[in-house]
Design a protein around this motif. Structure first.
Motif, short mmCIF file in Angstrom:
data_model
loop_
_atom_site.label_atom_id
_atom_site.label_comp_id
_atom_site.label_asym_id
_atom_site.label_seq_id
_atom_site.Cartn_x
_atom_site.Cartn_y
_atom_site.Cartn_z
N ARG A 6 0.81 -1.21 0.00
CA ARG A 6 0.00 0.00 0.00
C ARG A 6 0.85 1.27 0.00
O ARG A 6 0.53 2.23 -0.69
CB ARG A 6 -0.93 -0.03 1.21
CG ARG A 6 -2.04 0.98 1.23
CD ARG A 6 -3.17 0.75 0.24
NE ARG A 6 -3.81 -0.51 0.26
CZ ARG A 6 -4.96 -0.81 0.85
NH1 ARG A 6 -5.60 0.11 1.52
NH2 ARG A 6 -5.48 -2.00 0.75
N SER A 7 1.95 1.30 0.76
CA SER A 7 2.77 2.51 0.79
C SER A 7 3.41 2.77 -0.58
O SER A 7 3.54 3.92 -1.01
CB SER A 7 3.85 2.41 1.86
OG SER A 7 4.75 1.37 1.56
N TYR A 8 3.80 1.70 -1.27
CA TYR A 8 4.35 1.84 -2.62
C TYR A 8 3.31 2.45 -3.55
O TYR A 8 3.61 3.30 -4.38
CB TYR A 8 4.80 0.47 -3.14
CG TYR A 8 5.49 0.51 -4.47
CD1 TYR A 8 6.87 0.61 -4.56
CD2 TYR A 8 4.77 0.44 -5.66
CE1 TYR A 8 7.51 0.64 -5.78
CE2 TYR A 8 5.41 0.47 -6.88
CZ TYR A 8 6.78 0.57 -6.93
OH TYR A 8 7.40 0.61 -8.15
N SER B 289 3.98 6.09 -5.38
CA SER B 289 4.30 6.01 -6.80
C SER B 289 3.20 6.49 -7.73
O SER B 289 3.47 6.82 -8.88
CB SER B 289 4.65 4.57 -7.17
OG SER B 289 5.73 4.11 -6.42
N LEU B 290 1.99 6.52 -7.26
CA LEU B 290 0.85 6.86 -8.13
C LEU B 290 1.00 8.24 -8.76
O LEU B 290 0.83 8.39 -9.98
CB LEU B 290 -0.47 6.78 -7.35
CG LEU B 290 -1.73 7.05 -8.17
CD1 LEU B 290 -1.91 5.98 -9.24
CD2 LEU B 290 -2.94 7.09 -7.26
N ARG C 266 15.00 9.88 -4.67
CA ARG C 266 15.65 10.61 -3.57
C ARG C 266 14.62 11.15 -2.58
O ARG C 266 14.90 11.30 -1.40
CB ARG C 266 16.47 11.75 -4.16
CG ARG C 266 17.31 12.46 -3.17
CD ARG C 266 18.71 12.60 -3.72
NE ARG C 266 19.53 13.26 -2.75
CZ ARG C 266 20.62 12.70 -2.26
NH1 ARG C 266 21.00 11.53 -2.64
NH2 ARG C 266 21.34 13.35 -1.38
N PHE C 267 13.42 11.43 -3.06
CA PHE C 267 12.35 11.94 -2.21
C PHE C 267 11.28 10.87 -1.95
O PHE C 267 10.12 11.18 -1.71
CB PHE C 267 11.74 13.21 -2.82
CG PHE C 267 12.65 14.39 -2.73
CD1 PHE C 267 12.66 15.19 -1.60
CD2 PHE C 267 13.56 14.66 -3.74
CE1 PHE C 267 13.52 16.27 -1.50
CE2 PHE C 267 14.42 15.73 -3.66
CZ PHE C 267 14.41 16.54 -2.54
N GLU C 268 11.70 9.61 -2.04
CA GLU C 268 10.87 8.45 -1.69
C GLU C 268 9.57 8.37 -2.49
O GLU C 268 8.50 8.10 -1.96
CB GLU C 268 10.59 8.42 -0.19
CG GLU C 268 11.86 8.27 0.62
CD GLU C 268 11.62 8.30 2.11
OE1 GLU C 268 10.48 8.56 2.55
OE2 GLU C 268 12.59 8.06 2.84
N THR C 269 9.69 8.64 -3.78
CA THR C 269 8.57 8.46 -4.70
C THR C 269 9.14 7.90 -5.99
O THR C 269 10.35 7.79 -6.13
CB THR C 269 7.81 9.80 -4.93
OG1 THR C 269 6.65 9.55 -5.70
CG2 THR C 269 8.68 10.83 -5.59
N SER C 270 8.29 7.50 -6.91
CA SER C 270 8.78 6.95 -8.17
C SER C 270 7.67 6.96 -9.21
O SER C 270 6.57 7.46 -8.94
CB SER C 270 9.30 5.52 -7.98
OG SER C 270 8.22 4.62 -7.83
#
Length: 195
Positions: A70-72, A76-77, A122-126
């Motif tokens: 869920r956190s991913y 990432s969305l 780097r900012f924990e997103t993708s």
């Protein structure tokens, strides 16, 4: 403040990915790895919008993320939606009469894409994509996630070599290499205590 910086990273990273794809990869029918590469193959073969195709291909992966990671999903969305949007928004950039050799274009496109992905990481997103699938598979087959991602990327560019052109494989390998190195440099964790 951290949310603002994450939003800026997603915005700048998505634009960098879109410029790399539209300015350097699409004019030479070069691929990136993962979902972006699959989206580009479909776009080249069926003349579809690359960003929309990438978004559609991402749906099953994000469905898996909703139930399993869920956190991913939440991290990432936004990156996937915004990068897909900019890829289609900037689709006419490849009409600009800037001519680079295919090798230089492949390298430079990889740098732009790697910078965008690295900045987001780097900012924990993708942008999501095959990274999640690699994490999922690594739980079952006990192989390092990086190796699984590499295998997936090689599979994608081999498909491109079959369906698009043989030259695509070699140029795409350059793109993936330069993108991987740039992503690594962007996510390198510099600490003052290391000196």
């Amino acid at each position: 403040m951290p949310y603002f910086m994450k939003a800026v990273a997603i915005l700048v990273g998505s634009m960098s990915i879109a410029l790399g794809i539209n300015t350097f990869l699409i004019p030479n029918k070069v691929l990136d790895g993962g979902i972006i590469g699959l989206g580009l193959i479909i776009s080249y073969l069926l003349n579809t919008n690359a960003g929309f195709t990438i978004m559609v291909l991402s749906i099953p992966i994000f469905a898996l993320a909703w139930f399993k990671y869920r956190s991913y999903f939440f991290n990432s969305l936004h990156g996937m939606l915004l990068s897909s949007f900019f890829i289609d928004l900037f689709h006419n950039v490849n009409q600009v009469p800037i001519k680079f050799s295919p090798i230089l274009s492949s390298f430079t496109g990889g740098v732009f894409i790697g910078f965008g992905i690295g900045l987001m990481l780097r900012f924990e997103t993708s942008t999501g994509g095959t990274d999640l699938l690699a994490q999922y598979f690594s739980e079952f087959i006990k192989i390092n996630v990086g190796i699984i991602i590499l295998i997936m990327d090689v599979f994608v560019i081999c498909l491109g070599g079959l369906f698009v052109s043989t030259e695509t494989f070699f140029l795409s390998a350059i793109t993936i290499s330069s993108g991987g190195i740039t992503t690594s440099l962007c996510t390198w964790n510099f600490k003052s205590n290391d000196y």
